[in-house]
Design an enzyme around this catalytic site. Sequence first.
Site, PDB file in Angstrom:
ATOM      1  N   ASP A  95       0.722  -1.207  -0.164  1.00  9.89           N
ATOM      2  CA  ASP A  95       0.172   0.108  -0.061  1.00  9.89           C
ATOM      3  C   ASP A  95       0.736   1.284   0.045  1.00  9.89           C
ATOM      4  OD1 ASP A  95       1.092  -0.473   2.574  1.00  9.89           O
ATOM      5  OD2 ASP A  95      -0.633   0.891   3.314  1.00  9.89           O
ATOM      6  N   HIS A 402       1.892  -9.099  -3.366  1.00  9.85           N
ATOM      7  CA  HIS A 402       0.771  -7.689  -3.101  1.00  9.85           C
ATOM      8  C   HIS A 402       1.678  -6.600  -3.038  1.00  9.85           C
ATOM      9  CE1 HIS A 402      -3.031  -6.543  -1.557  1.00  9.85           C
ATOM     10  NE2 HIS A 402      -2.159  -5.761  -0.757  1.00  9.85           N
ATOM     11  N   ASP A 445       1.785 -17.829  -3.510  1.00 11.09           N
ATOM     12  CA  ASP A 445       2.564 -16.621  -4.340  1.00 11.09           C
ATOM     13  C   ASP A 445       1.239 -16.032  -5.024  1.00 11.09           C
ATOM     14  OD1 ASP A 445       3.741 -15.172  -5.971  1.00 11.09           O
ATOM     15  OD2 ASP A 445       4.623 -16.831  -7.238  1.00 11.09           O
ATOM     16  N   GLU A 454       2.613 -10.006   0.729  1.00  8.83           N
ATOM     17  CA  GLU A 454       2.970  -8.546   0.710  1.00  8.83           C
ATOM     18  C   GLU A 454       4.580  -8.313   1.021  1.00  8.83           C
ATOM     19  OE1 GLU A 454       0.178  -6.008   2.862  1.00  8.83           O
ATOM     20  OE2 GLU A 454       1.244  -4.295   1.945  1.00  8.83           O
TER      21      GLU A 454
HETATM   22  O1  9MR Z   1       3.064  -6.278   9.300  1.00 14.00           O
HETATM   23  C1  9MR Z   1       2.043  -6.019  10.186  1.00 14.00           C
HETATM   24  C2  9MR Z   1       1.568  -7.375  10.807  1.00 14.00           C
HETATM   25  O2  9MR Z   1       2.475  -7.567  11.812  1.00 14.00           O
HETATM   26  C3  9MR Z   1       0.457  -7.340  11.271  1.00 14.00           C
HETATM   27  O3  9MR Z   1      -0.240  -8.619  11.760  1.00 14.00           O
HETATM   28  C4  9MR Z   1      -0.657  -6.965  10.037  1.00 14.00           C
HETATM   29  C5  9MR Z   1      -2.304  -6.755  10.572  1.00 14.00           C
HETATM   30  O4  9MR Z   1      -2.169  -5.734  11.416  1.00 14.00           O
HETATM   31  O5  9MR Z   1      -0.237  -5.577   9.565  1.00 14.00           O
HETATM   32  C6  9MR Z   1       0.965  -5.538   9.152  1.00 14.00           C
HETATM   33  O6  9MR Z   1       1.297  -4.600   8.583  1.00 14.00           O
HETATM   34  C7  9MR Z   1       0.622  -3.968   7.280  1.00 14.00           C
HETATM   35  C8  9MR Z   1       0.356  -2.567   7.898  1.00 14.00           C
HETATM   36  O7  9MR Z   1      -0.900  -2.604   8.508  1.00 14.00           O
HETATM   37  C9  9MR Z   1      -0.188  -1.915   6.397  1.00 14.00           C
HETATM   38  N1  9MR Z   1       0.690  -2.016   5.327  1.00 14.00           N
HETATM   39  C10 9MR Z   1       0.961  -3.113   4.985  1.00 14.00           C
HETATM   40  C11 9MR Z   1       1.792  -3.854   6.122  1.00 14.00           C
HETATM   41  C12 9MR Z   1       2.199  -5.578   5.709  1.00 14.00           C
HETATM   42  O8  9MR Z   1       1.104  -6.303   5.337  1.00 14.00           O
END
Ligand code: 9MR
Length: 474
Positions: A95, A402, A445, A454
């Site tokens: 994102d 992602h 994947d 991601e």
């Molecule tokens: O890395 C984060 C992970 O530890 C959490 O479990 C998850 C859900 O809260 O969020 C991940 O962080 C995301 C962030 O909120 C938004 N940008 C992408 C991040 C990676 O997925």
Amino acid sequence: MFCKQADFSSVKDAGTYKIKTDDGEESAEFKIGDDIYGDLYKDVVLMLYNQRCGVELDSSIAGEFAHPACHTGEAVVYGTDKKIDVTGGWHDAGDYGRYVVSGAKTVQDLFMTYEDNEYKADDIGIPESGNGVPDILDEARYELDWMLKMQDDNGGVYHKVTCDVFPETVMPEKETAQLIACPISNTATGDFTAVMAKASVLYKEYDADFAAKCLEASKKAYEYLSGNMDAHGFSNPDDIVTGEYPDTIFRDEAIWAAVELYAATGDDSYKKAVDAIIEGDDIVNYGLGWADVGYYALYDYIKYDGGSAKANELFFNEVDKTVEQIKDNGFGVWVSPTKTFAWGSNMNIANKGMLLLMANKLKPDADYVKYASYQRDYLLGRNAVGYCYVTGFGTRTPLHPHHRPSQVLDVAMPGMLVGGADSNLEDPYAKAVLLGKAPESRYADNAQSFSCNEITIYWNSPLIYLLSGLGNTK
Ligand code: 9MR
Ligand code: ZN
């Protein structure tokens, strides 16, 4: 299927090899040589350049991922009419949000790469290359300049800047909805204090004015923090649904802030603040993540003045535990005691490799380095699914991360470490296809699987430390 280990240390001729078994099975090809990591390392570092926001990405560096400047408008401070300039910094992940706590972890990993691993190359190929400042510090500064804009006049630091919802699958300059600076949080303010204090030390020899500015900002943030020690953690306002990075326990951010100010100023009052928390009864989350930062604090404390007995005990207990947990696994990878793999498990594994190299700095031990190298090996393919988890490298490599620019262009940007196995099935795609699989094989994947596939700046950064610490920059 079963796994076996093979030791190739007796093979001295550089080249590309494969293994054939008597019954005709063949392995994938692999290289043996002195310089097999250089291309990978470079792309893993350049990934941060490619995540830069607020600036045009040059095709001579970013290739097909070049794009015009994005997110250039002012942000409105949540719940007010106030508008501020918070351009710059890196896109966090797939994102385009920019979040202070995850940015601070990334910056700290780069700082440690510079300090511990003496990685000072000035020719990696970013726009600042050749300016006399190590590229790793130039890249970190791109984030620091943004973080400075995220500090309010009262010293507190806004938690993040995003739109109210995640962007569609578009290139960054196409996300043009109103940017919103979300409320100040103690975790963001604590992390900000820490990295700004450390910046004041590291940049002094390159840019004394900038270093002084960082120290001033750090002290101001610390003052804010000291007046708000009982504030609770950040949670998204009702009408904002972008990444939350929630974290209700900020005693670890508080000791990290105090440690770095102590190391930057030598002022004993900070040391007292650190000891009070470490010795106290409050919960402190020790870790090297976006939420738990306590080991950064302990490590820099020990490095600066030897630290307290308690600091050493806490740090090395974790190191010993980590070694035992690694020995317990067939792939030589760290797995949590509950045998689960969290969202972003590859970061946890890279962090464990980092921790062991940190331990080796304080108390040299060849086993620490060996077990750290196993964490690298896991990330690059010695794992249950046989994936090299870095895009663009290895025989089996993520093709569908992602990551919005990769999705738009339908090609995986190289050099990105994906999240990896997540045994908790945290997105609809993973739920649909991974249910029957063992925890370590719950990886897909697929660009829809944001919980497995991601990418983030703070998953790449511990890999940068790990690779450079193992001498794998060439
Ligand atoms: O890395 C984060 C992970 O530890 C959490 O479990 C998850 C859900 O809260 O969020 C991940 O962080 C995301 C962030 O909120 C938004 N940008 C992408 C991040 C990676 O997925
Ligand atoms: Zn942007």
